[in-house]
Write an enzyme that holds these catalytic residues in place. Sequence first.
Site, short mmCIF file in Angstrom:
data_model
loop_
_atom_site.label_atom_id
_atom_site.label_comp_id
_atom_site.label_asym_id
_atom_site.label_seq_id
_atom_site.Cartn_x
_atom_site.Cartn_y
_atom_site.Cartn_z
N ALA A 18 0.84 -1.20 0.00
CA ALA A 18 0.00 0.00 0.00
C ALA A 18 0.87 1.25 0.00
O ALA A 18 1.82 1.36 0.78
CB ALA A 18 -0.92 0.00 1.22
N CYS A 100 -2.33 -8.67 4.97
CA CYS A 100 -1.97 -7.35 5.48
C CYS A 100 -2.08 -7.32 7.00
O CYS A 100 -3.14 -7.63 7.55
CB CYS A 100 -2.86 -6.28 4.86
SG CYS A 100 -2.46 -4.62 5.45
N LYS A 142 -3.11 -14.27 -1.01
CA LYS A 142 -1.89 -13.96 -0.24
C LYS A 142 -2.23 -13.99 1.23
O LYS A 142 -3.20 -13.36 1.67
CB LYS A 142 -1.33 -12.59 -0.63
CG LYS A 142 0.04 -12.31 -0.01
CD LYS A 142 0.69 -11.07 -0.60
CE LYS A 142 2.15 -10.95 -0.19
NZ LYS A 142 2.32 -10.57 1.22
N GLY A 204 8.92 -12.74 2.16
CA GLY A 204 9.41 -12.37 3.48
C GLY A 204 10.91 -12.37 3.60
O GLY A 204 11.55 -13.42 3.44
N ASP A 205 11.50 -11.20 3.82
CA ASP A 205 12.94 -11.04 4.08
C ASP A 205 13.84 -11.48 2.93
O ASP A 205 14.98 -11.87 3.14
CB ASP A 205 13.35 -11.81 5.35
CG ASP A 205 12.81 -11.18 6.62
OD1 ASP A 205 12.22 -10.10 6.54
OD2 ASP A 205 12.97 -11.80 7.70
N GLY A 227 9.28 -7.52 -1.62
CA GLY A 227 8.55 -6.31 -1.30
C GLY A 227 9.46 -5.16 -0.93
O GLY A 227 9.97 -4.44 -1.78
N ARG A 228 9.74 -5.01 0.37
CA ARG A 228 10.46 -3.83 0.85
C ARG A 228 11.85 -3.70 0.25
O ARG A 228 12.35 -2.58 0.08
CB ARG A 228 10.54 -3.87 2.38
CG ARG A 228 9.19 -3.61 3.06
CD ARG A 228 9.26 -3.83 4.56
NE ARG A 228 9.48 -5.24 4.88
CZ ARG A 228 9.87 -5.70 6.06
NH1 ARG A 228 10.14 -4.82 7.04
NH2 ARG A 228 10.00 -6.99 6.29
#
Length: 350
Positions: A18, A100, A142, A204-205, A227-228
Site C-alpha cells: 500500500a 496485510c 496472499k 518475506g525477508d 517487497g520492501r
Amino acid sequence: MQIGPFALANHLFVAPMAGVTDRPFRQLCKKLGAGYAVSEMVTSRKDLWKSLKTSRRANHDGEPGPIAVQIAGTDAQMMAEAAVYNIDRGAQIIDINMGCPAKKVCNKWAGSALMQDEQLAIEIVEAVVNACAPRNVPVTLKMRTGWCQAEKNAVVLARAAEAVGVQMVTVHGRTREQGYQGHAEYDTIAAVKAALRIPVVANGDITTPEKAREVLAATGADAIMIGRAAQGYPWIFREVAHFLATGTHLAPPLVSEVKKLLVEHLYDHYSLYDEFIGVRSARKHIGWYLQDLPGGEDFRQGMNLLEDSASQVAAVEAYLDTLNEKMDRIPARGSANGQARGHDMTELAI
C-alpha cells in the site's frame, strides 16, 4: 510459470504494498526484471470506489499484462462484487488479501485478521472464485503463516482455498502478530508447498540474490515475492535473475543509469498524481533510492522542503550529477561497496 491462462516471464514477483506499488512502480519493476506484479490493495467498499485514491489504485494505463489487482474486505458478496468491478476496469487476475497486518485493516477484520475465522475466509474465497470463473479470471490468495505463533493455520487455509478454486497461494513467512518484526520463517511455507498442487510463492525477508536462492531451496516454492527490498532498489529483480541463472553477481547500476531511471520514475509518478500529491508522495521514493548513497540523508532533508515537481527533478539530477563525478556505480545492497562481491560486469540495456 502459469497462472490460469497466463504464462509469466519468470518466477520473481513484486509484492503488493500500500502506498508503494502503484502503476509507475509496478511498470518500473517489470522493466527491470520482475515477471509479475500485484497492485496495491483495493477496498471492497462500494462507497470508496469512486474516490480519487481508489481510482488511482485501479489505474492500469499502459501497464503490460497480466494485470493483477488485490482486493480486501470482510463480506463475501462485497468481495465478489469488488472482483467484478476491477475486472471491468482491466484486472486479469484477482488476488485476495489475507496477509496485510496493518491495524486499520485488521481492526475491521480484513487482511490477515481473516485467518482467525477460517469459515468466513473460505466463504470469501469461494464467492470471489465463483464471480471470476465465468470471466475466465484466475483468483490467487496472499496470506501469512497464521494469526499468531500459537495459531499457524496457513496449511489448513491453503488447502481449503485450493479446493474451492484458487490457482496460486503466496505465503509471507510471518504471523499477523509479528507484523514486520523479527525474522521470516520458511518451514511453514515449505509445508504449504508440500500440501498443494497449485503454485506456491514464498515471501518475506528476501533482500539479496543469495537469500532468494536460499528461500527457493528451503521452501521448494515455485516463485519468490520481493517487497520492501525493492523500494528504491527496483533493479533487485534483474540482479536476482542473473544470480540464479549464473551464480555470479551482476554489477550494480551506474550512477548515470540510476539518474535516468529515477527521473523517468518521477515523471511517471507525477502523471498519475496531481502536482501537490505527486511531489509529496514522490519524496519517499527519492529517499529510498538515495538512502545508501554518500550525502543521501542530507540531500533528502533539503529535498523534502521543495514543493514543485520541476524543483524536485532538478535537485535530484544535480545531486546525482555531482555523485557521478565521485563514483561510477552505486553501492550494491548487502556489500560495503559496489565492487566488493566480484561482480559479473555485464551491462543491461534500459
